[in-house]
Design a protein around this motif. Structure first.
Motif, PDB file in Angstrom:
ATOM      1  N   GLU A   8       0.821  -1.217   0.000  1.00 54.16           N
ATOM      2  CA  GLU A   8       0.000   0.000   0.000  1.00 54.16           C
ATOM      3  C   GLU A   8       0.850   1.261   0.000  1.00 54.16           C
ATOM      4  O   GLU A   8       0.397   2.327  -0.437  1.00 54.16           O
ATOM      5  N   GLN A   9       2.091   1.182   0.507  1.00 60.58           N
ATOM      6  CA  GLN A   9       2.979   2.332   0.516  1.00 60.58           C
ATOM      7  C   GLN A   9       3.562   2.636  -0.862  1.00 60.58           C
ATOM      8  O   GLN A   9       4.058   3.739  -1.095  1.00 60.58           O
TER       9      GLN A   9
ATOM     10  N   ASP B  82       4.058   3.524  -4.774  1.00 63.34           N
ATOM     11  CA  ASP B  82       3.425   4.357  -5.795  1.00 63.34           C
ATOM     12  C   ASP B  82       3.202   3.560  -7.071  1.00 63.34           C
ATOM     13  O   ASP B  82       2.282   3.848  -7.846  1.00 63.34           O
TER      14      ASP B  82
ATOM     15  N   LYS C  44       4.458  15.024  -3.185  1.00 70.41           N
ATOM     16  CA  LYS C  44       3.502  13.990  -3.561  1.00 70.41           C
ATOM     17  C   LYS C  44       2.628  13.589  -2.371  1.00 70.41           C
ATOM     18  O   LYS C  44       1.457  13.255  -2.531  1.00 70.41           O
ATOM     19  N   LYS C  45       3.217  13.646  -1.182  1.00 65.41           N
ATOM     20  CA  LYS C  45       2.446  13.350   0.019  1.00 65.41           C
ATOM     21  C   LYS C  45       1.351  14.392   0.217  1.00 65.41           C
ATOM     22  O   LYS C  45       0.215  14.068   0.586  1.00 65.41           O
TER      23      LYS C  45
ATOM     24  N   THR D 161      -1.407  13.708  -2.292  1.00 67.44           N
ATOM     25  CA  THR D 161      -2.197  12.557  -1.863  1.00 67.44           C
ATOM     26  C   THR D 161      -3.126  12.928  -0.718  1.00 67.44           C
ATOM     27  O   THR D 161      -4.309  12.549  -0.706  1.00 67.44           O
ATOM     28  N   ASN D 162      -2.602  13.671   0.246  1.00 66.02           N
ATOM     29  CA  ASN D 162      -3.419  14.070   1.399  1.00 66.02           C
ATOM     30  C   ASN D 162      -4.567  14.979   0.982  1.00 66.02           C
ATOM     31  O   ASN D 162      -5.697  14.844   1.476  1.00 66.02           O
TER      32      ASN D 162
ATOM     33  N   ASN E 278      -7.115  12.846  -0.773  1.00 63.32           N
ATOM     34  CA  ASN E 278      -7.827  12.027   0.209  1.00 63.32           C
ATOM     35  C   ASN E 278      -8.876  12.841   0.965  1.00 63.32           C
ATOM     36  O   ASN E 278      -9.975  12.350   1.270  1.00 63.32           O
TER      37      ASN E 278
ATOM     38  N   LYS F 100      -8.876   5.895  -2.953  1.00 69.64           N
ATOM     39  CA  LYS F 100      -7.653   6.531  -2.461  1.00 69.64           C
ATOM     40  C   LYS F 100      -6.408   5.784  -2.934  1.00 69.64           C
ATOM     41  O   LYS F 100      -5.393   6.400  -3.279  1.00 69.64           O
TER      42      LYS F 100
ATOM     43  N   LYS G 208      -3.465   7.298  -5.455  1.00 73.51           N
ATOM     44  CA  LYS G 208      -2.063   7.240  -5.033  1.00 73.51           C
ATOM     45  C   LYS G 208      -1.202   6.594  -6.120  1.00 73.51           C
ATOM     46  O   LYS G 208      -0.112   7.071  -6.440  1.00 73.51           O
ATOM     47  N   ARG G 209      -1.711   5.505  -6.714  1.00 68.09           N
ATOM     48  CA  ARG G 209      -0.958   4.809  -7.756  1.00 68.09           C
ATOM     49  C   ARG G 209      -0.850   5.664  -9.026  1.00 68.09           C
ATOM     50  O   ARG G 209       0.175   5.653  -9.708  1.00 68.09           O
TER      51      ARG G 209
ATOM     52  N   GLY H  71       1.759   8.153  -8.431  1.00 67.08           N
ATOM     53  CA  GLY H  71       3.067   7.499  -8.445  1.00 67.08           C
ATOM     54  C   GLY H  71       3.553   7.168  -9.839  1.00 67.08           C
ATOM     55  O   GLY H  71       4.703   7.398 -10.188  1.00 67.08           O
TER      56      GLY H  71
END
Length: 238
Positions: free
Chosen positions: A125-126, A128, A175-176, A179-180, A183, A200, A204-205, A208
């Motif tokens: 899940e972490q 990208d 990128k974080k 994503t946040n 989300n 979500k 994220k993917r 990435g």
């Protein structure tokens, strides 16, 4: 572009040596070991002319510690168990597709999981991007160093100058933030809990795989903030 080859919780030191040897075949020099077994003499023996990669290996207790320390831009996970439309977490690309996308600046972590077990769901899940190697259904799981050789080759053969000089990829922190922000917006869309989690992961993917440029990241962040503000204002009006 800096590529870190990351071996997560290796169980045998000989495989660490084999991986280092494979790395040197394709010009990769940054070996990272996450919570590894004890390095025995066979690690250096199997490394052959890549002993210095084992000697200089960076060791971390956790994957999170490494990602934060090296300011990783993109995390590429490897898996022998590919997903599909009904397994969003494990939708992969091929090594060939990976090699064609890696032509921008940034710190990239290429994760290889435990011998036999691979990466766990939390580590998946972490990531990208996920990459998998098409293999026979009769025996689909490859030895880690064999899989590494195929992936390294695809990256190596596609190395070339990017057409725009000094193009910077968005940082891990950028990128974080994207994503946040995404989300936060998704959380306001009244999805069922399981659907919200899937959406979500998909976003994220996508972020990435895109290897977003720094300026693109800034523009997208501003757009997402405006969308979020509009949703908030609309909610208050109602």
């Amino acid at each position: 572009m800096k590529i870190y080859t990351v071996f997560v919780e290796p169980k045998t030191s000989g495989n660490i040596g084999f991986l280092a040897r494979t790395m040197k075949n394709f010009g990769l020099k940054k070996l990272v070991l996450i919570n590894p077994c004890k390095l025995e003499n066979d690690a250096y023996y199997q490394a052959m002319h890549a002993r210095e990669l084992v000697q200089d290996a960076m060791i971390y207790d956790t994957l999170e510690e490494f990602i934060e320390d090296k300011k990783i831009t993109s995390i590429v996970g490897t898996t022998g168990t590919a997903g599909g439309s009904y397994n969003i977490k494990r939708i992969p690309i091929t090594p060939d597709e990976l090699g064609k996308t890696m032509h921008v600046n940034g710190n990239i972590a290429l994760l290889f999981g435990r011998e036999g077990d691979g990466l766990n769901n939390q580590e998946i899940e972490q990531c990208d991007i996920l990459v998998t190697i098409p293999t026979s259904d009769e025996y689909p799981i490859m030895n880690i160093t064999h899989a590494a050789a195929i992936i390294f080759y695809e990256i190596f053969k596609n190395k070339k100058s990017y057409p725009i000089d000094d193009m910077d990829i968005s940082s891990y922190d950028d990128k974080k933030v994207l994503t946040n922000l995404t989300n936060e917006i998704i959380s306001k869309l009244d999805y069922p809990e399981h659907k919200e989690k899937q959406v979500k992961i998909i976003v994220k993917r996508i972020i990435g795989r895109a290897f977003i440029a720094g300026r693109e990241s800034q523009t997208l962040r501003g757009t997402l903030k405006r969308i979020n503000t509009r949703i908030k204002n609309k909610t208050h009006e109602e």
